[in-house]
Design an enzyme around this catalytic site. Sequence first.
Site, mmCIF file in Angstrom:
data_model
loop_
_atom_site.group_PDB
_atom_site.id
_atom_site.type_symbol
_atom_site.label_atom_id
_atom_site.label_comp_id
_atom_site.label_asym_id
_atom_site.label_seq_id
_atom_site.Cartn_x
_atom_site.Cartn_y
_atom_site.Cartn_z
ATOM 1 N N ASP A 1 0.881 -1.160 0.000
ATOM 2 C CA ASP A 1 0.000 0.000 0.000
ATOM 3 C C ASP A 1 0.930 1.224 0.000
ATOM 4 O O ASP A 1 2.094 1.123 0.411
ATOM 5 C CB ASP A 1 -0.859 -0.042 1.267
ATOM 6 C CG ASP A 1 -1.681 1.200 1.435
ATOM 7 O OD1 ASP A 1 -2.403 1.554 0.493
ATOM 8 O OD2 ASP A 1 -1.574 1.846 2.496
ATOM 9 N N ASP B 1 -0.099 5.161 0.620
ATOM 10 C CA ASP B 1 -0.381 6.154 1.662
ATOM 11 C C ASP B 1 -0.461 5.475 3.023
ATOM 12 O O ASP B 1 -1.305 4.610 3.237
ATOM 13 C CB ASP B 1 -1.737 6.834 1.409
ATOM 14 C CG ASP B 1 -1.748 7.683 0.151
ATOM 15 O OD1 ASP B 1 -0.741 8.332 -0.124
ATOM 16 O OD2 ASP B 1 -2.777 7.688 -0.541
HETATM 17 P P1 B16 Z 1 -6.711 10.005 -4.177
HETATM 18 P P2 B16 Z 1 -3.727 3.996 -0.296
HETATM 19 C C1 B16 Z 1 -5.656 5.868 -0.481
HETATM 20 O O1 B16 Z 1 -4.335 5.441 -0.730
HETATM 21 C C2 B16 Z 1 -5.709 6.701 0.780
HETATM 22 O O2 B16 Z 1 -5.402 5.908 1.912
HETATM 23 C C3 B16 Z 1 -7.109 7.261 0.939
HETATM 24 O O3 B16 Z 1 -7.174 8.072 2.095
HETATM 25 C C4 B16 Z 1 -7.470 8.071 -0.304
HETATM 26 O O4 B16 Z 1 -8.806 8.575 -0.215
HETATM 27 C C5 B16 Z 1 -7.334 7.187 -1.534
HETATM 28 O O5 B16 Z 1 -6.010 6.673 -1.611
HETATM 29 C C6 B16 Z 1 -7.659 7.932 -2.817
HETATM 30 O O6 B16 Z 1 -6.668 8.912 -3.024
HETATM 31 O O7 B16 Z 1 -7.699 11.050 -3.774
HETATM 32 O O8 B16 Z 1 -5.282 10.508 -4.229
HETATM 33 O O9 B16 Z 1 -7.104 9.302 -5.449
HETATM 34 O O10 B16 Z 1 -3.666 4.009 1.189
HETATM 35 O O11 B16 Z 1 -4.640 2.947 -0.897
HETATM 36 O O12 B16 Z 1 -2.355 4.029 -0.938
HETATM 37 MG MG MG Z 2 -2.926 3.242 3.087
#
Ligand code: B16
Ligand code: MG
Length: 210
Positions: A8, A10
């Site tokens: 993952d 974020d």
């Molecule tokens: P975006 P991950 C996720 O990333 C985040 O944890 C989540 O908080 C966010 O809403 C989602 O990506 C979408 O992100 O707005 O940049 O498309 O943890 O799956 O790497």
């Molecule tokens: Mg994450």
Amino acid sequence: MIKAVIFDLDGVIVSTDQLHYEAWKHIADQEGIHFDEKINHRLRGVSRMDSLNIILENANKKYNDSEKKSLAKTKNDYYVELLKQLSPKDMLPHVYDVLLKLKEKGIKIAIGSSSRNAKTILKYLNITNLFEAIADGTDIENSKPAPDVFLKAAAKLGVPYASCAVIEDATVGIEAAKKAGMLAIAVFDAKKSKQADYKLDDIRDLLSIV
Ligand code: B16
Ligand code: MG
């Protein structure tokens, strides 16, 4: 035997979760909606629109689709500006070493992120070329807890699902990994998950599991 680790992004490789929080807080304050760190945990791993819908649970009015689209866009514009401050030194402790050591061991590494900004983030961190595959929010219809992004990463790697491990900071990410038939390894908030196969306090311990 584990042949690949799907990371993952974020909250595992980099704390962009804090930047997401700041950007959503900006929207919530503008709309007069209560939003705090506890609600923020529910947004981990969840797509942008699903995140907005969680935040709007506390709104006093109903938002139509075009208003929602506009709020999501404003949030993302704000977030993308915040991302510009990222550099390789923002990687979470020991992550870079772990990535290199996995590669030395002959284990493939991939990204499995719900974010549509994943490739931009990897570019700022200067680690794009380390990964054999990148699956992100632009590849999928359904975000975590659906298994789609991890299935996509495994398909891009050419590795059977049962030979993949996933490392996640989100409880929905652990749920997604188990639905994909993969080994699920939890860090940070995901350690709350009852479905996790392993819970790590230090990402270096990954090296003794795979
Ligand atoms: P975006 P991950 C996720 O990333 C985040 O944890 C989540 O908080 C966010 O809403 C989602 O990506 C979408 O992100 O707005 O940049 O498309 O943890 O799956 O790497
Ligand atoms: Mg994450």
